[in-house]
Scaffold this motif. Structure first.
Motif, PDB file in Angstrom:
ATOM      1  N   HIS A 142      23.158  51.409  79.299  1.00 34.95           N
ATOM      2  CA  HIS A 142      24.747  51.250  79.082  1.00 34.95           C
ATOM      3  C   HIS A 142      25.579  51.946  80.389  1.00 34.95           C
ATOM      4  N   LYS A 143      26.281  51.125  80.909  1.00 32.49           N
ATOM      5  CA  LYS A 143      27.028  51.419  82.141  1.00 32.49           C
ATOM      6  C   LYS A 143      28.474  51.503  81.852  1.00 32.49           C
ATOM      7  N   THR A 144      29.249  52.560  81.665  1.00 32.43           N
ATOM      8  CA  THR A 144      30.688  52.613  81.535  1.00 32.43           C
ATOM      9  C   THR A 144      31.555  52.134  82.639  1.00 32.43           C
ATOM     10  N   LEU A 145      32.064  51.374  82.848  1.00 32.67           N
ATOM     11  CA  LEU A 145      32.835  50.671  83.749  1.00 32.67           C
ATOM     12  C   LEU A 145      34.194  50.928  84.250  1.00 32.67           C
ATOM     13  N   LEU A 174      32.095  48.293  78.934  1.00 33.07           N
ATOM     14  CA  LEU A 174      30.605  48.589  79.040  1.00 33.07           C
ATOM     15  C   LEU A 174      29.965  47.150  79.548  1.00 33.07           C
ATOM     16  N   ALA A 175      29.064  47.838  80.443  1.00 33.93           N
ATOM     17  CA  ALA A 175      27.939  46.706  80.553  1.00 33.93           C
ATOM     18  C   ALA A 175      26.680  47.189  79.914  1.00 33.93           C
ATOM     19  N   SER A 188      29.408  43.068  84.006  1.00 41.33           N
ATOM     20  CA  SER A 188      30.744  43.978  83.661  1.00 41.33           C
ATOM     21  C   SER A 188      31.436  43.249  82.766  1.00 41.33           C
ATOM     22  N   LEU A 189      32.645  43.921  82.286  1.00 39.71           N
ATOM     23  CA  LEU A 189      33.370  43.498  81.073  1.00 39.71           C
ATOM     24  C   LEU A 189      34.699  43.928  81.367  1.00 39.71           C
ATOM     25  N   LEU A 190      35.714  43.286  81.141  1.00 38.38           N
ATOM     26  CA  LEU A 190      37.064  43.773  80.787  1.00 38.38           C
ATOM     27  C   LEU A 190      37.564  44.185  79.666  1.00 38.38           C
ATOM     28  N   ALA A 191      38.764  44.836  79.386  1.00 34.93           N
ATOM     29  CA  ALA A 191      39.241  45.214  78.400  1.00 34.93           C
ATOM     30  C   ALA A 191      39.144  44.393  77.119  1.00 34.93           C
ATOM     31  N   ALA A 192      39.031  44.770  75.748  1.00 27.61           N
ATOM     32  CA  ALA A 192      38.917  44.137  74.816  1.00 27.61           C
ATOM     33  C   ALA A 192      39.989  43.438  74.195  1.00 27.61           C
ATOM     34  N   CYS A 193      40.108  42.385  73.767  1.00 26.47           N
ATOM     35  CA  CYS A 193      41.326  41.717  73.240  1.00 26.47           C
ATOM     36  C   CYS A 193      41.871  42.358  72.271  1.00 26.47           C
TER      37      CYS A 193
END
Length: 371
Positions: free
Chosen positions: A293-296, A302-303, A28-33
């Protein structure tokens, strides 16, 4: 140090000139800086795909073993002395305001992969070429970009990152150079461009920063196998390829140039150039591969699954080979056909990672000479 390795159902034989380093892809990822949200459709969640069939070992020319000259293990090109310096894995901005970028003609390997909102990011792997050439604009990092960069043994170069990426960097004590966090003195801002599309460095300064922080110099660096220059190419005739990642405004074309024996890169119908030299970006080998690709969330985080393997196309010397991509543990992504790794031609290789949804083929259009 040569190493023979294999994968069973999930494993792959390779004979390499050196070892490999990689990390598992974070889920999982969080919002881009500092990343802006773009209005774009998000790729749907797709199921895990079955890894490629068990490959077998081949005996192509090994990088670094060409008689009478040293060669780069990443490009297969002759070099004056053994290339032992640690690679730099640089996160490069590919937003329209960041183009044209600087320094990509000096990269040994270039990846392009989706980030939030349908835009793409480039990861340049710099080892055998360039020293004081300007590189950038440099941008933030994600967990799957950490994975790609470390698979080449590279020092991770970035400016900021998602929360998940920072968690990995800090908890696992990654060796990185972050303009925002630990290495601001080794970057600079170009006043002719607007932030955040104006952050640059060069290989010499970055290696100085890595030395200052006491980062390892002796790491396992992967190698590819390479064809001889006069080997005849395999596959069906194809003069190039159009790639659509997600947004129509990110359409990339590679067009084969017979005289140069390389693929010239364009984006949205215009030559994609290196601002340092004015040269159009080019690749000797172009790999297009499909990944899950998985939209979180609705922001577009994305993952990206970079371990399971899947469909891929390799373009070389005006030919296209349809096959699979595979990745062993602690290794880089490799192109395989009928269970064997396909050797590359000496030169720069571009890897383009597209979603498997709605299908791999929906993102890829092979081009053919008219008439």
């Amino acid at each position: 140090m040569n190493r023979n390795r294999y994968i069973g159902k999930n494993k792959l034989w390779f004979k390499l000139g050196s070892g490999m380093i990689c990390l598992a892809v974070c889920g999982s990822l969080l919002a881009a800086c500092g990343q802006q949200k773009a209005e774009a459709p998000q790729p749907p969640v797709v199921e895990e795909q079955t890894p490629p069939e068990e490959p077998t070992q081949d005996e192509p020319i090994q990088s670094g073993e060409q008689q009478g000259a040293y060669t780069s293990s990443l490009t297969g090109l002759p070099v004056d002395k053994p290339v032992t310096q640690r690679p730099l894995s640089v996160m490069i901005n590919n937003a329209p305001a960041a183009r044209p970028q600087s320094g990509l003609t000096q990269a040994d390997i270039v990846y392009e992969v989706l980030a939030e909102g349908g835009i793409t990011r480039l990861i340049g792997i710099f080892q055998s070429k360039g020293s004081n050439e300007k590189i950038g604009p440099i941008r933030s990092i994600r967990p799957y970009l950490i994975d790609i960069g470390e698979s080449y043994g590279g020092v991770l170069v970035h400016a900021g990152g998602s929360n998940d990426a920072y968690a990995i960097l800090q908890k696992q004590h990654k060796e990185d150079l972050d303009e925002i966090g630990n290495a601001g003195a080794y970057f600079w801002r170009d006043k002719t461009r607007k932030a955040p599309h104006n952050l640059y460095s060069d290989a010499d300064k970055l290696r100085e920063g890595a030395d200052k922080r006491g980062y390892k110099k002796d790491v396992n660096i992967p190698g590819y196998t390479f064809r001889a220059e006069d080997d005849l190419p395999e596959g069906e005739d194809a003069s190039g390829v159009d790639i659509t990642f997600l947004l129509k405004s990110y359409k990339v074309t590679y067009q084969y140039n017979v005289e140069k024996k390389t693929y010239l890169r364009s984006i949205n119908g215009k030559p994609h150039i290196d601002l340092n030299t004015g040269e159009q970006l080019s690749a000797t080998n172009v790999v297009v591969l499909g990944a899950n690709h998985k939209t979180l969330d609705d922001v577009g985080r994305l993952a990206v699954n970079l371990t399971s393997g899947g469909d891929a196309i390799l373009l070389q010397r005006g030919k296209a080979i349809k096959g699979k991509w595979a990745r062993a543990k602690n290794d880089v992504i490799r192109f395989v056909k009928d269970g064997k790794e396909m050797p590359l031609y000496p030169g720069t290789t571009y890897f383009n990672i597209v979603p498997n949804a709605p299908s791999f083929d929906s993102h890829v259009n092979l081009l053919h000479q008219k008439g």
